[in-house]
Design a protein around this motif. Structure first.
Motif, PDB file in Angstrom:
ATOM      1  N   GLU A 223      34.747  40.672  36.346  1.00 31.83           N
ATOM      2  CA  GLU A 223      34.386  39.680  37.374  1.00 31.83           C
ATOM      3  C   GLU A 223      33.695  38.459  36.741  1.00 31.83           C
TER       4      GLU A 223
ATOM      5  N   HIS B 143      38.083  49.345  38.608  1.00 33.71           N
ATOM      6  CA  HIS B 143      38.402  48.077  39.258  1.00 33.71           C
ATOM      7  C   HIS B 143      38.420  46.887  38.281  1.00 33.71           C
TER       8      HIS B 143
ATOM      9  N   HIS C  55      43.159  39.777  41.504  1.00 34.15           N
ATOM     10  CA  HIS C  55      42.929  40.958  42.346  1.00 34.15           C
ATOM     11  C   HIS C  55      44.176  41.441  43.078  1.00 34.15           C
TER      12      HIS C  55
ATOM     13  N   VAL D 206      41.504  44.431  37.344  1.00 31.78           N
ATOM     14  CA  VAL D 206      41.426  42.991  37.621  1.00 31.78           C
ATOM     15  C   VAL D 206      41.748  42.199  36.346  1.00 31.78           C
TER      16      VAL D 206
ATOM     17  N   ASP E 185      28.578  40.124  41.616  1.00 30.51           N
ATOM     18  CA  ASP E 185      29.616  40.053  42.642  1.00 30.51           C
ATOM     19  C   ASP E 185      29.251  40.797  43.927  1.00 30.51           C
TER      20      ASP E 185
HETATM   21 ZN   LIG Z   1      36.633  42.527  42.111  1.00 26.65          ZN
END
Ligand SMILES: [Zn+2]
Ligand SMILES: NC(=O)c1ccc[n+]([C@@H]2O[C@H](COP(=O)([O-])OP(=O)(O)OC[C@H]3O[C@@H](n4cnc5c(N)ncnc54)[C@H](O)[C@@H]3O)[C@@H](O)[C@H]2O)c1
Length: 355
Positions: free
Chosen positions: A186, A264, A248, A268, A138
Protein backbone atom coordinates in the motif's frame (compact mmCIF):
# COMPACT_ATOMS: atom_id res chain seq x y z
CA UNK A 1 4.52 13.72 17.41
CA UNK A 2 3.11 14.55 13.97
CA UNK A 3 -0.54 15.29 13.23
CA UNK A 4 -2.56 14.75 10.08
CA UNK A 5 -6.01 16.25 10.07
CA UNK A 6 -8.64 14.28 8.17
CA UNK A 7 -11.46 16.42 6.91
CA UNK A 8 -14.04 13.94 5.68
CA UNK A 9 -17.52 15.12 4.73
CA UNK A 10 -19.16 13.28 7.63
CA UNK A 11 -16.54 14.00 10.29
CA UNK A 12 -13.13 15.50 10.87
CA UNK A 13 -10.51 14.08 13.21
CA UNK A 14 -6.80 13.87 13.89
CA UNK A 15 -4.31 11.16 13.19
CA UNK A 16 -1.41 11.42 15.66
CA UNK A 17 1.77 9.69 14.59
CA UNK A 18 4.95 9.08 16.53
CA UNK A 19 7.09 6.92 18.71
CA UNK A 20 5.26 6.23 22.00
CA UNK A 21 2.11 7.93 20.76
CA UNK A 22 0.15 5.47 22.90
CA UNK A 23 1.14 7.49 25.97
CA UNK A 24 -1.18 10.23 24.75
CA UNK A 25 -4.20 7.92 24.57
CA UNK A 26 -5.81 8.72 27.92
CA UNK A 27 -5.76 12.48 27.53
CA UNK A 28 -6.72 12.42 23.87
CA UNK A 29 -9.61 10.02 24.53
CA UNK A 30 -10.99 12.39 27.16
CA UNK A 31 -10.91 15.18 24.58
CA UNK A 32 -12.63 13.33 21.75
CA UNK A 33 -15.07 11.30 23.87
CA UNK A 34 -16.39 13.79 26.41
CA UNK A 35 -18.81 12.23 28.85
CA UNK A 36 -17.60 8.70 28.16
CA UNK A 37 -17.29 6.36 31.13
CA UNK A 38 -16.47 3.04 29.48
CA UNK A 39 -14.23 1.74 26.72
CA UNK A 40 -14.16 -1.61 24.94
CA UNK A 41 -10.74 -2.51 23.58
CA UNK A 42 -11.06 -4.82 20.58
CA UNK A 43 -7.87 -6.75 19.88
CA UNK A 44 -6.59 -10.15 18.77
CA UNK A 45 -4.42 -12.80 20.34
CA UNK A 46 -1.04 -11.77 18.86
CA UNK A 47 -1.35 -8.06 19.49
CA UNK A 48 -3.13 -8.31 22.85
CA UNK A 49 -0.23 -10.32 24.24
CA UNK A 50 2.10 -7.46 23.38
CA UNK A 51 0.15 -4.26 23.96
CA UNK A 52 -3.19 -4.81 25.69
CA UNK A 53 -1.86 -4.10 29.19
CA UNK A 54 -0.23 -0.83 28.15
CA UNK A 55 -3.33 0.39 26.36
CA UNK A 56 -5.64 -0.66 29.20
CA UNK A 57 -3.46 1.16 31.73
CA UNK A 58 -3.53 4.34 29.64
CA UNK A 59 -7.32 4.35 29.60
CA UNK A 60 -7.72 3.35 33.23
CA UNK A 61 -5.34 6.06 34.35
CA UNK A 62 -7.54 8.53 32.51
CA UNK A 63 -10.51 7.32 34.54
CA UNK A 64 -12.31 5.04 32.11
CA UNK A 65 -13.76 1.66 33.00
CA UNK A 66 -12.10 -0.70 30.52
CA UNK A 67 -13.21 -4.06 29.18
CA UNK A 68 -11.75 -5.98 26.27
CA UNK A 69 -12.75 -8.39 23.55
CA UNK A 70 -9.85 -10.45 22.23
CA UNK A 71 -10.42 -12.70 19.20
CA UNK A 72 -8.12 -15.27 17.59
CA UNK A 73 -5.77 -13.41 15.18
CA UNK A 74 -6.40 -13.90 11.46
CA UNK A 75 -8.53 -12.82 8.52
CA UNK A 76 -10.70 -15.96 8.91
CA UNK A 77 -12.11 -14.43 12.08
CA UNK A 78 -13.18 -11.20 10.43
CA UNK A 79 -16.79 -12.32 10.61
CA UNK A 80 -20.19 -11.57 12.09
CA UNK A 81 -19.78 -13.98 15.02
CA UNK A 82 -16.96 -11.91 16.45
CA UNK A 83 -18.92 -8.70 15.90
CA UNK A 84 -21.85 -10.21 17.79
CA UNK A 85 -19.43 -11.07 20.60
CA UNK A 86 -18.40 -7.39 20.76
CA UNK A 87 -22.02 -6.16 20.75
CA UNK A 88 -22.93 -8.56 23.56
CA UNK A 89 -19.94 -7.60 25.63
CA UNK A 90 -20.83 -3.91 25.40
CA UNK A 91 -24.49 -4.57 26.15
CA UNK A 92 -23.65 -6.69 29.18
CA UNK A 93 -21.34 -3.97 30.50
CA UNK A 94 -24.10 -1.38 30.13
CA UNK A 95 -22.46 0.74 27.42
CA UNK A 96 -24.36 3.88 26.45
CA UNK A 97 -24.10 6.05 23.35
CA UNK A 98 -21.35 8.19 24.90
CA UNK A 99 -19.02 5.23 25.53
CA UNK A 100 -16.49 4.13 22.93
CA UNK A 101 -14.56 1.36 21.22
CA UNK A 102 -10.79 1.17 20.73
CA UNK A 103 -9.42 -0.92 17.86
CA UNK A 104 -5.96 -2.25 18.78
CA UNK A 105 -4.37 -4.31 16.02
CA UNK A 106 -3.86 -4.67 12.29
CA UNK A 107 -6.41 -3.98 9.60
CA UNK A 108 -8.52 -6.99 10.53
CA UNK A 109 -8.98 -5.54 14.01
CA UNK A 110 -9.48 -1.90 13.05
CA UNK A 111 -12.04 -2.88 10.36
CA UNK A 112 -13.98 -4.97 12.88
CA UNK A 113 -13.72 -2.52 15.80
CA UNK A 114 -15.01 0.21 13.48
CA UNK A 115 -17.88 -1.93 12.26
CA UNK A 116 -18.90 -2.96 15.79
CA UNK A 117 -18.85 0.71 16.80
CA UNK A 118 -20.83 1.78 13.73
CA UNK A 119 -23.67 -0.60 14.53
CA UNK A 120 -23.85 -0.72 18.33
CA UNK A 121 -26.70 1.55 19.52
CA UNK A 122 -26.79 2.79 15.89
CA UNK A 123 -23.27 4.11 16.19
CA UNK A 124 -20.82 4.97 18.97
CA UNK A 125 -17.34 6.46 18.75
CA UNK A 126 -14.24 4.51 17.83
CA UNK A 127 -10.58 5.33 18.41
CA UNK A 128 -8.16 3.40 16.22
CA UNK A 129 -4.75 2.24 17.42
CA UNK A 130 -3.31 0.51 14.36
CA UNK A 131 -0.35 -1.79 14.99
CA UNK A 132 0.57 -3.02 11.49
CA UNK A 133 2.12 -0.92 8.74
CA UNK A 134 -0.89 -1.60 6.50
CA UNK A 135 -3.34 -0.50 9.17
CA UNK A 136 -1.32 2.67 9.88
CA UNK A 137 -1.00 3.83 6.29
CA UNK A 138 -4.33 2.59 5.02
CA UNK A 139 -6.98 0.63 6.94
CA UNK A 140 -7.36 2.76 10.06
CA UNK A 141 -7.74 6.05 8.19
CA UNK A 142 -10.76 6.88 6.07
CA UNK A 143 -13.68 5.20 7.76
CA UNK A 144 -14.18 2.03 5.75
CA UNK A 145 -15.17 -0.68 8.21
CA UNK A 146 -16.49 -4.17 7.73
CA UNK A 147 -16.30 -7.92 7.77
CA UNK A 148 -16.01 -10.82 5.34
CA UNK A 149 -18.81 -13.23 4.42
CA UNK A 150 -18.36 -16.61 2.68
CA UNK A 151 -19.11 -15.01 -0.71
CA UNK A 152 -16.36 -12.44 -0.37
CA UNK A 153 -14.09 -10.14 1.57
CA UNK A 154 -15.38 -6.88 3.01
CA UNK A 155 -18.82 -7.51 1.55
CA UNK A 156 -20.62 -6.16 4.62
CA UNK A 157 -19.68 -2.94 6.33
CA UNK A 158 -20.24 0.74 6.86
CA UNK A 159 -18.53 4.05 6.36
CA UNK A 160 -17.81 5.07 9.95
CA UNK A 161 -15.05 7.55 10.62
CA UNK A 162 -12.99 7.20 13.79
CA UNK A 163 -12.89 10.02 16.34
CA UNK A 164 -9.12 9.72 16.63
CA UNK A 165 -6.35 7.58 15.18
CA UNK A 166 -3.24 7.14 17.31
CA UNK A 167 -0.33 5.61 15.42
CA UNK A 168 2.48 4.49 17.69
CA UNK A 169 5.28 3.69 15.28
CA UNK A 170 7.22 1.85 18.02
CA UNK A 171 4.57 -0.87 17.72
CA UNK A 172 6.03 -1.71 14.32
CA UNK A 173 9.16 -3.15 15.93
CA UNK A 174 7.39 -6.40 16.74
CA UNK A 175 5.74 -6.77 13.33
CA UNK A 176 6.98 -9.89 11.51
CA UNK A 177 9.11 -9.07 8.43
CA UNK A 178 6.68 -10.57 5.94
CA UNK A 179 3.77 -8.57 7.41
CA UNK A 180 5.84 -5.40 7.13
CA UNK A 181 6.52 -6.23 3.47
CA UNK A 182 2.79 -6.68 2.84
CA UNK A 183 2.20 -3.18 4.18
CA UNK A 184 4.75 -1.88 1.68
CA UNK A 185 2.28 -2.87 -1.05
CA UNK A 186 0.00 0.00 0.00
CA UNK A 187 2.94 2.34 0.67
CA UNK A 188 4.32 1.90 -2.85
CA UNK A 189 0.78 2.29 -4.20
CA UNK A 190 0.50 5.75 -2.64
CA UNK A 191 3.86 6.67 -4.14
CA UNK A 192 2.78 5.51 -7.60
CA UNK A 193 -0.64 7.14 -7.75
CA UNK A 194 -0.04 10.43 -6.00
CA UNK A 195 3.27 11.03 -4.28
CA UNK A 196 6.48 11.52 -6.22
CA UNK A 197 8.30 12.77 -3.09
CA UNK A 198 7.44 9.52 -1.32
CA UNK A 199 8.63 7.57 -4.34
CA UNK A 200 11.96 9.40 -4.28
CA UNK A 201 12.34 8.86 -0.56
CA UNK A 202 11.67 5.14 -0.85
CA UNK A 203 14.04 4.83 -3.80
CA UNK A 204 16.75 6.68 -1.93
CA UNK A 205 16.30 4.52 1.19
CA UNK A 206 17.19 1.57 -1.01
CA UNK A 207 14.84 -0.87 0.67
CA UNK A 208 15.93 -0.08 4.22
CA UNK A 209 13.31 1.80 6.16
CA UNK A 210 12.55 -0.54 9.05
CA UNK A 211 15.56 0.20 11.17
CA UNK A 212 15.55 3.97 10.87
CA UNK A 213 12.78 5.02 13.28
CA UNK A 214 12.72 8.65 12.20
CA UNK A 215 12.55 7.78 8.53
CA UNK A 216 9.83 5.22 9.19
CA UNK A 217 7.79 7.76 11.11
CA UNK A 218 8.15 10.24 8.27
CA UNK A 219 7.10 7.65 5.71
CA UNK A 220 4.03 6.70 7.75
CA UNK A 221 3.20 10.41 8.02
CA UNK A 222 3.50 10.93 4.24
CA UNK A 223 1.21 7.99 3.58
CA UNK A 224 -1.41 9.10 6.08
CA UNK A 225 -1.32 12.58 4.54
CA UNK A 226 -1.91 11.05 1.11
CA UNK A 227 -4.82 8.95 2.30
CA UNK A 228 -6.30 11.89 4.23
CA UNK A 229 -6.22 14.14 1.20
CA UNK A 230 -8.08 11.59 -0.91
CA UNK A 231 -10.66 10.85 1.79
CA UNK A 232 -11.15 14.58 2.37
CA UNK A 233 -12.11 14.99 -1.25
CA UNK A 234 -14.19 11.85 -1.69
CA UNK A 235 -15.23 10.05 1.47
CA UNK A 236 -17.59 7.54 -0.10
CA UNK A 237 -15.63 6.32 -3.10
CA UNK A 238 -17.48 8.02 -5.93
CA UNK A 239 -14.51 9.81 -7.43
CA UNK A 240 -10.88 10.30 -6.52
CA UNK A 241 -10.89 7.71 -3.72
CA UNK A 242 -11.17 5.08 -6.44
CA UNK A 243 -7.56 5.79 -7.40
CA UNK A 244 -6.56 4.04 -4.15
CA UNK A 245 -7.79 0.94 -5.90
CA UNK A 246 -4.70 0.91 -8.13
CA UNK A 247 -3.57 -2.70 -8.49
CA UNK A 248 -6.54 -3.87 -6.45
CA UNK A 249 -8.96 -4.94 -9.18
CA UNK A 250 -6.38 -7.42 -10.43
CA UNK A 251 -4.96 -8.09 -6.96
CA UNK A 252 -8.35 -9.05 -5.54
CA UNK A 253 -8.81 -11.69 -8.22
CA UNK A 254 -5.40 -13.20 -7.43
CA UNK A 255 -6.22 -13.06 -3.73
CA UNK A 256 -9.61 -14.75 -4.20
CA UNK A 257 -8.17 -17.41 -6.55
CA UNK A 258 -5.69 -18.35 -3.83
CA UNK A 259 -8.57 -18.94 -1.42
CA UNK A 260 -7.21 -15.91 0.49
CA UNK A 261 -4.02 -17.75 1.36
CA UNK A 262 -1.87 -15.15 -0.46
CA UNK A 263 -1.62 -11.93 1.57
CA UNK A 264 -3.45 -8.84 0.37
CA UNK A 265 -0.40 -6.58 0.00
CA UNK A 266 1.45 -9.19 -2.04
CA UNK A 267 -1.53 -9.63 -4.37
CA UNK A 268 -1.86 -5.87 -4.76
CA UNK A 269 1.83 -5.64 -5.72
CA UNK A 270 1.30 -8.31 -8.36
CA UNK A 271 -1.79 -6.46 -9.55
CA UNK A 272 0.18 -3.20 -9.78
CA UNK A 273 2.96 -4.92 -11.75
CA UNK A 274 0.44 -6.34 -14.22
CA UNK A 275 -1.33 -2.99 -14.66
CA UNK A 276 1.97 -1.10 -14.99
CA UNK A 277 2.91 -3.35 -17.92
CA UNK A 278 -0.54 -2.92 -19.44
CA UNK A 279 -0.25 0.88 -19.14
CA UNK A 280 2.99 0.78 -21.12
CA UNK A 281 1.34 -1.30 -23.86
CA UNK A 282 -1.67 1.03 -23.87
CA UNK A 283 0.67 4.02 -24.25
CA UNK A 284 -0.36 5.79 -21.03
CA UNK A 285 2.98 5.26 -19.28
CA UNK A 286 6.55 5.46 -20.55
CA UNK A 287 8.56 2.25 -20.36
CA UNK A 288 11.29 3.96 -18.38
CA UNK A 289 8.85 5.11 -15.67
CA UNK A 290 7.33 1.63 -15.54
CA UNK A 291 10.76 0.13 -15.00
CA UNK A 292 11.43 2.50 -12.12
CA UNK A 293 8.13 1.57 -10.50
CA UNK A 294 8.72 -2.16 -10.82
CA UNK A 295 12.24 -1.74 -9.49
CA UNK A 296 10.84 -0.02 -6.41
CA UNK A 297 8.52 -2.97 -5.78
CA UNK A 298 11.46 -5.35 -6.08
CA UNK A 299 13.57 -3.17 -3.80
CA UNK A 300 10.95 -3.66 -1.07
CA UNK A 301 10.76 -7.42 -1.73
CA UNK A 302 7.41 -7.27 -3.46
CA UNK A 303 6.50 -9.36 -6.52
CA UNK A 304 5.61 -7.70 -9.84
CA UNK A 305 3.99 -10.51 -11.76
CA UNK A 306 1.73 -13.55 -11.55
CA UNK A 307 0.88 -16.37 -13.90
CA UNK A 308 -2.85 -15.60 -13.88
CA UNK A 309 -4.31 -15.19 -17.41
CA UNK A 310 -6.01 -11.99 -18.62
CA UNK A 311 -9.20 -14.02 -19.13
CA UNK A 312 -9.19 -15.17 -15.52
CA UNK A 313 -8.59 -11.63 -14.29
CA UNK A 314 -11.48 -10.26 -16.33
CA UNK A 315 -13.82 -13.07 -15.26
CA UNK A 316 -12.96 -12.51 -11.60
CA UNK A 317 -13.09 -8.73 -11.83
CA UNK A 318 -16.60 -8.77 -13.28
CA UNK A 319 -17.78 -10.22 -9.94
CA UNK A 320 -16.04 -7.56 -7.88
CA UNK A 321 -18.12 -5.42 -5.54
CA UNK A 322 -16.38 -2.29 -6.82
CA UNK A 323 -17.95 -2.84 -10.24
CA UNK A 324 -20.78 -0.47 -11.13
CA UNK A 325 -23.18 -1.80 -13.73
CA UNK A 326 -21.34 -3.38 -16.64
CA UNK A 327 -18.21 -1.27 -16.45
CA UNK A 328 -15.15 -1.32 -14.25
CA UNK A 329 -13.21 1.69 -13.10
CA UNK A 330 -9.66 0.74 -13.91
CA UNK A 331 -6.91 2.83 -12.35
CA UNK A 332 -4.03 3.64 -14.66
CA UNK A 333 -0.84 5.49 -13.90
CA UNK A 334 0.31 8.14 -16.39
CA UNK A 335 3.58 8.86 -14.66
CA UNK A 336 4.99 8.31 -11.21
CA UNK A 337 2.70 10.20 -8.84
CA UNK A 338 -0.25 10.62 -11.20
CA UNK A 339 -3.21 8.28 -11.64
CA UNK A 340 -6.19 8.24 -13.96
CA UNK A 341 -9.57 6.53 -13.62
CA UNK A 342 -10.73 4.91 -16.84
CA UNK A 343 -14.05 3.17 -17.32
CA UNK A 344 -13.76 -0.07 -19.26
CA UNK A 345 -16.26 -2.72 -20.22
CA UNK A 346 -15.37 -6.39 -20.21
CA UNK A 347 -13.96 -6.42 -23.75
CA UNK A 348 -11.94 -3.25 -23.24
CA UNK A 349 -10.46 -4.56 -19.99
CA UNK A 350 -9.49 -7.85 -21.64
CA UNK A 351 -7.83 -5.97 -24.51
CA UNK A 352 -6.02 -3.73 -22.02
CA UNK A 353 -4.58 -6.73 -20.18
CA UNK A 354 -3.74 -8.88 -23.21
CA UNK A 355 -0.18 -9.01 -24.41
ZN1 LIG B 1 -5.34 -2.66 -0.18
N1 LIG C 1 -10.62 -0.20 5.90
C1 LIG C 1 -9.76 -0.02 4.93
O1 LIG C 1 -9.73 1.03 4.27
C2 LIG C 1 -8.78 -1.11 4.62
C3 LIG C 1 -7.71 -0.86 3.77
C4 LIG C 1 -6.79 -1.88 3.53
C5 LIG C 1 -6.94 -3.11 4.16
N2 LIG C 1 -8.00 -3.32 4.99
C6 LIG C 1 -8.16 -4.61 5.68
O2 LIG C 1 -7.04 -4.80 6.51
C7 LIG C 1 -6.82 -6.20 6.70
C8 LIG C 1 -5.35 -6.50 6.55
O3 LIG C 1 -4.66 -5.80 7.55
P1 LIG C 1 -3.29 -6.35 8.14
O4 LIG C 1 -2.37 -6.68 7.05
O5 LIG C 1 -2.88 -5.38 9.18
O6 LIG C 1 -3.76 -7.74 8.76
P2 LIG C 1 -3.90 -8.29 10.26
O7 LIG C 1 -4.74 -7.40 11.08
O8 LIG C 1 -4.31 -9.71 10.14
O9 LIG C 1 -2.41 -8.23 10.81
C9 LIG C 1 -1.41 -8.97 10.16
C10 LIG C 1 -0.64 -9.84 11.14
O10 LIG C 1 0.23 -9.02 11.88
C11 LIG C 1 0.05 -9.24 13.28
N3 LIG C 1 0.37 -7.98 13.93
C12 LIG C 1 -0.26 -6.78 13.76
N4 LIG C 1 0.39 -5.83 14.41
C13 LIG C 1 1.45 -6.41 15.04
C14 LIG C 1 2.51 -5.92 15.85
N5 LIG C 1 2.64 -4.62 16.13
N6 LIG C 1 3.39 -6.82 16.31
C15 LIG C 1 3.30 -8.14 16.00
N7 LIG C 1 2.34 -8.64 15.22
C16 LIG C 1 1.43 -7.79 14.74
C17 LIG C 1 -1.36 -9.72 13.40
O11 LIG C 1 -1.55 -10.47 14.56
C18 LIG C 1 -1.50 -10.57 12.15
O12 LIG C 1 -0.97 -11.84 12.37
C19 LIG C 1 -7.70 -6.91 5.68
O13 LIG C 1 -8.79 -7.48 6.34
C20 LIG C 1 -8.16 -5.79 4.76
O14 LIG C 1 -9.43 -6.03 4.21
C21 LIG C 1 -8.90 -2.35 5.23
Amino acid sequence: MRTVHVNAASKSYDVLIGKNAVLALGEEAKKVCPGALKALIVSETNVAGLYLDTVTAQLEDAGFEVIDYVFEAGEQNKNINEIAGMWNKMAEAGFTRTDFVVGLGGGVTTDMAGFAASTFLRGIKVIQLPTSLLAMVDASVGGKTGIDIPMGKNQVGAFWQPSLVLEDTSFLKTLPDEVFTEGMGEVTKHAFIMDLALFDKLEKANGNIRDDEDLLEEIVFMNVSDKASVVGEDETDNGRRQTLNFGHTVGHVIERDSGFTKPHGICVAKGMGIVIDACVRAGTLEAEEAEKMKNLLKLYKLPTEDDITPEAIVEGAMNDKKKRGDTLSVILVNKIGRAEIRKMNKEEFLKFLSV
